[in-house]
Scaffold this active site. Structure first.
Site, PDB file in Angstrom:
ATOM      1  N   CYS A 275     -16.317  19.706 -29.141  1.00 19.11           N
ATOM      2  CA  CYS A 275     -15.663  21.001 -29.023  1.00 19.11           C
ATOM      3  C   CYS A 275     -15.669  21.455 -27.574  1.00 19.11           C
ATOM      4  O   CYS A 275     -16.360  20.901 -26.727  1.00 19.11           O
ATOM      5  CB  CYS A 275     -16.393  22.035 -29.860  1.00 19.11           C
TER       6      CYS A 275
ATOM      7  N   ASP B 292     -24.003   3.624  20.089  1.00 19.83           N
ATOM      8  CA  ASP B 292     -22.736   2.947  20.372  1.00 19.83           C
ATOM      9  C   ASP B 292     -21.599   3.396  19.470  1.00 19.83           C
ATOM     10  O   ASP B 292     -20.535   2.792  19.464  1.00 19.83           O
ATOM     11  CB  ASP B 292     -22.919   1.432  20.227  1.00 19.83           C
TER      12      ASP B 292
ATOM     13  N   ASP C 170     -23.427  -5.250  22.997  1.00 16.50           N
ATOM     14  CA  ASP C 170     -24.321  -4.338  23.684  1.00 16.50           C
ATOM     15  C   ASP C 170     -25.589  -5.128  23.979  1.00 16.50           C
ATOM     16  O   ASP C 170     -25.973  -5.996  23.203  1.00 16.50           O
ATOM     17  CB  ASP C 170     -24.615  -3.150  22.762  1.00 16.50           C
TER      18      ASP C 170
ATOM     19  N   ASP D 119     -25.606  -0.811  18.058  1.00 17.42           N
ATOM     20  CA  ASP D 119     -26.612  -0.365  17.096  1.00 17.42           C
ATOM     21  C   ASP D 119     -26.135   0.734  16.163  1.00 17.42           C
ATOM     22  O   ASP D 119     -26.851   1.163  15.286  1.00 17.42           O
ATOM     23  CB  ASP D 119     -27.893   0.071  17.819  1.00 17.42           C
TER      24      ASP D 119
ATOM     25  N   CYS E 221     -19.063  22.633 -26.225  1.00 15.73           N
ATOM     26  CA  CYS E 221     -20.170  21.683 -26.094  1.00 15.73           C
ATOM     27  C   CYS E 221     -20.878  21.804 -24.751  1.00 15.73           C
ATOM     28  O   CYS E 221     -22.100  21.792 -24.670  1.00 15.73           O
ATOM     29  CB  CYS E 221     -19.663  20.257 -26.246  1.00 15.73           C
TER      30      CYS E 221
END
Lengths: 768, 125
Positions: free
Chosen positions: A26, A655, A452, A651, A29
């Site tokens: 319903c 970066d 890097d 990383d 509910c």
């Protein structure tokens, strides 16, 4: 209440979970369930989402357990509640159950079709068999009876084995769209209808030779295509194995310490801050930080790194990895959907559902494909009826039906998604997370790769590399004294010296009168001697002659190291050098990357001398040094202006702008932190070898995609004209619809099998 | 040319035109997503042989939530992909799976099943 408790300065220690609720009947509910939960002790809040049929509960785990919550919901009505997780093992199980069911259903349909097909085949060509030839004469009553039986049997095959084609066609037609089902349904339906007309009203045909039935086409085509579908379902299950394996890694229970007692609880009930006990040979349930104990942990299932990692207090552990020999306690830092494993699963699922850019072309083609095939079939019918040899109707019908059957939109549609799913899964199993199909395609076409330096090529933290002793001093003594002085210092270089001393098993003496001289160094009294540790300026200020150490220090600096002088009782005693050292496998990884034809460039904020020293060690020719962090992205852009597709490895935190600027950003992950936003590819293990593997996997996957696409295009591009009978005027070859059905079924199975072949990909060193 | 051939030619041409019009011809406007109390523009999409509705109209700059419900077992439709928004979801049979995103620019965006056989269009105004 929670607010009041929090205001009072206490943490309520609440947790939240989601429960899937079924049995809703319903509109009210939702509020009934919310009320039932809110009325239970220990529940702070409950919100129901009607769309997902899930209720989110904030509760106090110390006051109420999951079972009690479930009972509260189920007591409020005819509801069933169960914990919900979008990618739970249970969900996966159900999916494979569904697949298994579909497979079995299709196989039943195939066996029924095949059982009818065998006698139908014999009876359709009576002139080939000695006895049948005499009994079933063209135009005889016996033949008409056999045809009637065949008509009924094939109708049963259409209705049972072939029903999904007709319902599929009908569903599609309602949306004015056509698909594989449409082609098969129209093809077999037309063959059956024409045969039945010929059987019931032979008089409407101009002569008796036109009267023929094609029930064998209907039955055999349906059976073969259904068999093809069954094999397809089976093979597709294998394609998504990778993700099932990942989800299967999650342990189900954890041994936590609550109220001073060890209890086994389901991982779903674990909370951040729980202290977990892990015994030898057990799986680590969630992410966390080791509190006490020592062990080594096999993290290969997550990072792809085959060597076990040793773990001690303060080290991070990753959920779903396997403890080996020691035992330890750790504090949970991430649980539930926040764990590294959950993030990995989510990323892999997203990537598998994304599209490879090349797919867009395929999408355009497949949008027109099916109706175009239908138009070609009609055209073929007309041309053969009007210009073809007699019997016109038979030829025209065969050509039209064969064209409909042989065209295989599925092979075209499945070509890229199947390979992508396998390729991304393959990456995940090797500790490489590829974010999308687009990333995969770009990675396969990279021309330059920017690395890097700090943390990518090197370990990212300084290590003790050299100890030089002046005549009259011992190396060990210098290191021992220097380490003792540095014991209280917080300088990053200090920990490198301390670690170095520890590694050599030196015990450190007590010190007195410690003093730091900012920008220069430190001093202290050790075992009655005055020890100075610092740079050349410090030595000059204290008027300590350096002698030959000055030349030594120059040499060390040229190698990219940071030398520090040690003076004991006013005399120069030696040099201690530290440096950010290169990771063990960087050199081989860079050599392999170069062998793949990539231009490898090093990018760093460090001074040129240090940068070039490292570059020499690992074999990089092009160095961009002294680049300020904010200029990294700009440097990537400059490389791109040279017309290259540039990848960047960094990383993921410092970066991030450079990773975003690059055509494809590889983030070196740090253990549990896998959801790095700026990265297209995340390497969980942190080794450069991951970059090489990622590029290799991308290349293998993309070539698999091209194989599939080229195969599918060639198949359709050759099959359809042959089916239309283009070869007939020259060679007299006309394809039978039965062969067409065989070809069509196996073309789509071939595509999936080829994608599954990718799984045999192995990392380079494993191959040799 | 005999009469039956003429009939076949004319009927064939008519069928071809019919097929082309039926599958590629103009379509009716789509369903406008309703704005729910949570501020999302919401719409239910039934997945059964295709997407119903297959054209959904939303406004830009407001979050969209499309609730997919798949009511068939054919493996073709088990995934829905919004390529332009980088969103996708597996649709277990009989379950409602919401997909949420924020369309920022006006335009027409396709959503398809993984193999591109089922198609729907999202019109962002």
């Amino acid at each position: 209440m929670v607010g009041a408790v929090r205001q009072a300065g206490y943490d309520t220690g609440s947790a939240s979970l989601r429960l899937k609720v079924s049995g809703l009947y319903c509109a009210e509910c939702a509020s009934i369930i919310e009320k039932a939960l809110k009325g239970s002790p220990g529940v702070l809040d409950a919100r129901f989402n009607v769309a997902t049929e899930e209720v989110k509960v904030d509760y106090l785990p110390s006051a109420v357990s999951m079972e009690e919550l479930t009972r509260a919901i189920e007591g409020a009505g005819p509801y069933r509640a169960s914990p919900s997780a979008p990618a739970s093992e249970a969900g996966m199980d159900r999916e494979s159950d569904q697949q298994e069911q579909e497979y079995r259903g299709l196989m039943r349909k195939w066996w029924f079709g095949a059982a009818v097909a065998v006698p139908t085949m014999f009876l359709s060509y009576p002139f080939l068999f000695p006895v049948l030839r005499d009994v079933l004469v063209r135009g005889s009553t016996e033949l008409r009876i056999v045809w009637t039986l065949m008509g009924l049997a094939s109708l049963a095959v259409l209705g049972y084995s072939g029903n999904q084609f007709f319902t599929g066609m009908w569903q599609g037609l309602k949306h004015r769209s056509a698909n594989m089902h449409t082609l098969i349904a129209v093809g077999t339906g037309v063959a059956w209808l024409c045969s039945t007309i010929a059987l019931l009203f032979p008089q409407i045909f101009p002569s008796a030779e036109f009267v023929d039935v094609y029930y064998d086409v209907t039955v055999v085509v349906i059976s073969l295509v259904v068999l093809g579908l069954a094999l397809e379902v089976k093979a597709k299950g294998r394609t998504s194995e990778a993700i099932k394996k990942l989800i299967g890694l999650q342990p189900k229970t954890a041994r936590v310490i609550r109220d001073g007692r060890e209890v086994d609880i389901p991982v779903e009930e674990m909370l951040v801050g729980d202290v977990v006990l892990v015994r030898p040979g057990e799986k680590i349930p969630v992410d966390g930080v080791v509190l006490e104990g020592q062990s080594s942990v096999d993290e290969s299932m997550i990072t792809g790194e085959s060597m076990p990692e040793s773990k001690g207090a303060g080290d991070e552990v990753i959920g779903a990895t396997m403890n080996t020999t020691g035992s330890f306690k750790f504090r949970a830092t991430r649980v539930g959907k926040d764990t590294a494993l959950a993030n990995i699963v989510r990323m892999v699922q997203d990537a598998q559902g994304s599209k490879v850019p090349i797919q867009r072309i395929v999408d355009v083609v497949s949008g027109y494909f099916t109706p175009a095939v239908m138009i070609l079939a009609v055209l073929g019918f007309v041309v053969w009826y009007v210009f073809g040899p007699p019997p016109h109707l038979a030829f025209a019908l065969i050509v039209a039906v064969t064209t409909l059957i042989i065209a295989c939109p599925c092979a075209l549609g499945m070509a890229t998604p199947m390979s992508l799913t396998t390729g991304v899964g393959l990456g995940a199993q090797n500790g490489i997370l590829i974010r999308s199909g687009e990333a995969l395609q770009t990675a396969s076409r990279l021309q330059a790769l920017v690395l890097d330096k700090t943390g990518t090529i090197t370990k990212g933290k300084p290590e003790l590399t050299n100890v030089v002793a002046e005549v009259g001093f011992e190396e060990e003594k210098i290191l021992r004294m220097a380490a003792a002085v540095e014991r209280n210092s917080e300088h990053p270089l200090a920990s490198a010296i301390l670690e170095g001393a520890k590694a050599r098993g030196l015990d450190l003496p007590e010190i007195a009168n410690f003093g730091a001289i900012p920008g220069h160094g430190v001093e202290a009294e050790v075992e009655g001697s005055r020890v100075l540790l610092g740079n050349a300026k410090l030595m000059a200020d204290k008027a300590i002659p350096l002698g030959r150490l000055e030349v030594e220090s120059q040499r060390l600096a040229d190698d990219g190291k940071t030398p520090m002088f040690v003076a004991i009782d006013g005399k120069a005693a030696g040099i201690i050098a530290v440096a950010d050292t290169v990771k063990e496998d960087s050199k081989t990884a860079i050599a392999t990357l170069k062998a793949l034809g990539l231009e490898v460039v090093m990018l760093t904020g460090d001074n040129r001398r240090t940068a070039e020293a490292i570059a020499r060690q690992v074999g990089i020719d092009r160095v961009l040094a002294e680049v300020l962090p904010q200029d990294k992205a700009h440097n990537i852009q400059k490389l791109q202006l040279e017309g290259k597709k540039v990848g960047m490895v960094g990383d993921g935190i410092n970066d991030a702008p450079a990773l975003a600027q690059s055509d494809i950003g590889f983030a070196i992950g740090t253990g549990t932190d896998v959801a790095i936003e700026a990265a297209d590819v995340t390497l969980i293990s942190g080794s450069l070898r991951g970059v090489e593997m990622a590029i290799d996997i991308s290349k293998a996957t993309m070539s698999n995609v091209y194989q599939n696409l080229v195969g599918a295009f060639i198949y359709n591009g050759l099959g359809i004209p042959v089916a239309l009978g283009l070869l007939y005027p020259f060679t007299g070859i006309l394809l039978s619809p039965l062969l067409a059905a065989l070809a069509m079924s196996f073309s789509s199975v071939t595509v999936i099998s080829n994608a599954n072949r990718l799984k045999r990909w192995k990392a380079k060193e494993a191959r040799s | 040319m005999t009469a039956d051939k003429l009939v076949v030619i004319l009927a064939g041409l008519a069928t071809i035109v019919g097929i082309a019009w039926f599958f590629w011809g103009p379509r009716k406007g789509g369903l406008r997503a309703a704005v729910s109390s949570s501020g999302y523009q919401e719409a239910m999409v039934l997945v059964k042989g295709g997407y119903t509705p297959d054209v959904i109209v939303v406004q830009h700059g407001k979050p969209v939530r499309l609730n997919f419900r798949r009511e068939e077992s054919a493996a073709c439709s088990e995934m829905v992909v919004f390529g332009d928004f980088g969103k996708s979801a597996t649709l277990p049979e009989g379950e409602i799976v919401p997909i949420e995103f924020l369309p920022e620019k006006a335009g027409e965006y396709e959503f398809t099943c993984q193999m591109g056989m089922f198609r729907g269009k999202l019109i962002v105004e």
